[in-house]
Write an enzyme that holds these catalytic residues in place. Sequence first.
Site, PDB file in Angstrom:
ATOM      1  N   GLU A  68       0.825  -1.213   0.000  1.00  0.00           N
ATOM      2  CA  GLU A  68       0.000   0.000   0.000  1.00  0.00           C
ATOM      3  C   GLU A  68       0.856   1.257   0.000  1.00  0.00           C
ATOM      4  O   GLU A  68       0.529   2.238  -0.656  1.00  0.00           O
ATOM      5  CB  GLU A  68      -0.955   0.010   1.207  1.00  0.00           C
ATOM      6  CG  GLU A  68      -2.093  -0.994   1.093  1.00  0.00           C
ATOM      7  CD  GLU A  68      -2.974  -0.742  -0.133  1.00  0.00           C
ATOM      8  OE1 GLU A  68      -3.084   0.414  -0.567  1.00  0.00           O
ATOM      9  OE2 GLU A  68      -3.532  -1.713  -0.662  1.00  0.00           O
ATOM     10  N   ASP A  71      -8.946   6.023  -1.612  1.00  0.00           N
ATOM     11  CA  ASP A  71      -7.834   6.696  -2.294  1.00  0.00           C
ATOM     12  C   ASP A  71      -8.401   7.524  -3.455  1.00  0.00           C
ATOM     13  O   ASP A  71      -9.622   7.662  -3.612  1.00  0.00           O
ATOM     14  CB  ASP A  71      -6.783   5.675  -2.766  1.00  0.00           C
ATOM     15  CG  ASP A  71      -7.322   4.750  -3.855  1.00  0.00           C
ATOM     16  OD1 ASP A  71      -8.530   4.812  -4.176  1.00  0.00           O
ATOM     17  OD2 ASP A  71      -6.526   3.955  -4.394  1.00  0.00           O
ATOM     18  N   TYR A 131      -6.167   6.543   4.758  1.00  0.00           N
ATOM     19  CA  TYR A 131      -6.241   5.591   3.650  1.00  0.00           C
ATOM     20  C   TYR A 131      -5.441   4.319   3.963  1.00  0.00           C
ATOM     21  O   TYR A 131      -5.966   3.191   3.874  1.00  0.00           O
ATOM     22  CB  TYR A 131      -5.740   6.217   2.336  1.00  0.00           C
ATOM     23  CG  TYR A 131      -5.475   5.134   1.342  1.00  0.00           C
ATOM     24  CD1 TYR A 131      -6.542   4.463   0.749  1.00  0.00           C
ATOM     25  CD2 TYR A 131      -4.183   4.685   1.089  1.00  0.00           C
ATOM     26  CE1 TYR A 131      -6.325   3.396  -0.100  1.00  0.00           C
ATOM     27  CE2 TYR A 131      -3.949   3.615   0.242  1.00  0.00           C
ATOM     28  CZ  TYR A 131      -5.028   2.980  -0.339  1.00  0.00           C
ATOM     29  OH  TYR A 131      -4.808   1.910  -1.154  1.00  0.00           O
TER      30      TYR A 131
END
Length: 367
Positions: free
Chosen positions: A50, A151, A133
Amino acid sequence: MNAGPRAADMLPGAERLPALAQPILAWYARVARSLPWRAEPTPYRVWVSEVMLQQTRVETVLPYFERFVAALPDVGALAGASEPLLLKLWEGLGYYSRVRNMHKAARVMTERFGGRLPGSYEQLLTLPGIGEYSAGAVASIAFGIAVPAVDGNVLRVLSRLLACRADISQPRVKESFRAAARLMMPGEAPGDFNQAMMELGAVVCLPNAAPRCGECPASQGCEALRQHCADELPVRAPKKPRRIEQRTVVAVVSRGRVLLGLRPETGLLAHMRELPNFESFLSQDEIALRLAQWGAQGASLQRLEDGRHIFTHIEWRMQGYLARTEPFTPPDGFIWADEASLRDEHALPGAFKTYARHLPLWLAGNE
Ligand code: SF4
């Protein structure tokens, strides 16, 4: 977790969203790309992926991910890694503060969480570099916690599904979209749902005038499609124009080695190695004078192509030179690097790639 603003109040039409979750999940089950962090979604691997995927395309991330987790397979290895190794593993991926924050976060996890990622959204949020996020992505994908991960891709999908013209760069608007995603989230498989929404934005609901609505599993409930306004969404206030900086970059080469400087501890490309460079466009006489002040006498200068690099808020326009010189003792902070140490030890930021790509030839004396 704070429930945030009620999506249905902030975003007209949000009550229609939950009905779209199942078609989107079914579509994702059919088309999901096979990716290494999906095949083995440990909290550490999900976190690394991520962070790498922020601002960066999947195809670019894949080799970096494999190399990173092979060299540093867990939080303990990351916490104990040296900064030069981290920068080398990240070399060319950009936004280097991401890996520095990962390093800090791994040290916090070692001290406070037994060398593991904490399995709670709120605790994840306390770690350096982990915002809403990333915390949502790790919590939902790795720990199955029902929190949204919104996102830029998901913001685009949601603004189009709702034909919402609110400015997505506003924190209040983002929060209302997070609330909308929470409202939409099915009771099971929150990680799959978040990934499905991101994937939908990445491969179908493409930016500008390129959405592939004919392939979209949510098209039957999409207000932007109905109103023919998908290409106008999402709305985002124009960013401040980037500051343009002129720089003169000088690749100083001597007997198979190149001179590398060290950037300041803070700011742009903090504490990274660099090709020597100066503010503004210098004349050849001015460059020769600077090199002489460093101890390089009688350097031969060759003009190279112009370069350009775009950072988040700054753009560098570069004029480049190759300076061949006899060896000299470098000034403080500078080192001579040969090809092996460039390959294995020192990370050069992508900003210098216009010139750095020639280094193997120059160091071999072939050009
Ligand atoms: Fe995006 Fe088109 Fe799907 Fe609407 S129908 S969500 S605009 S791809």
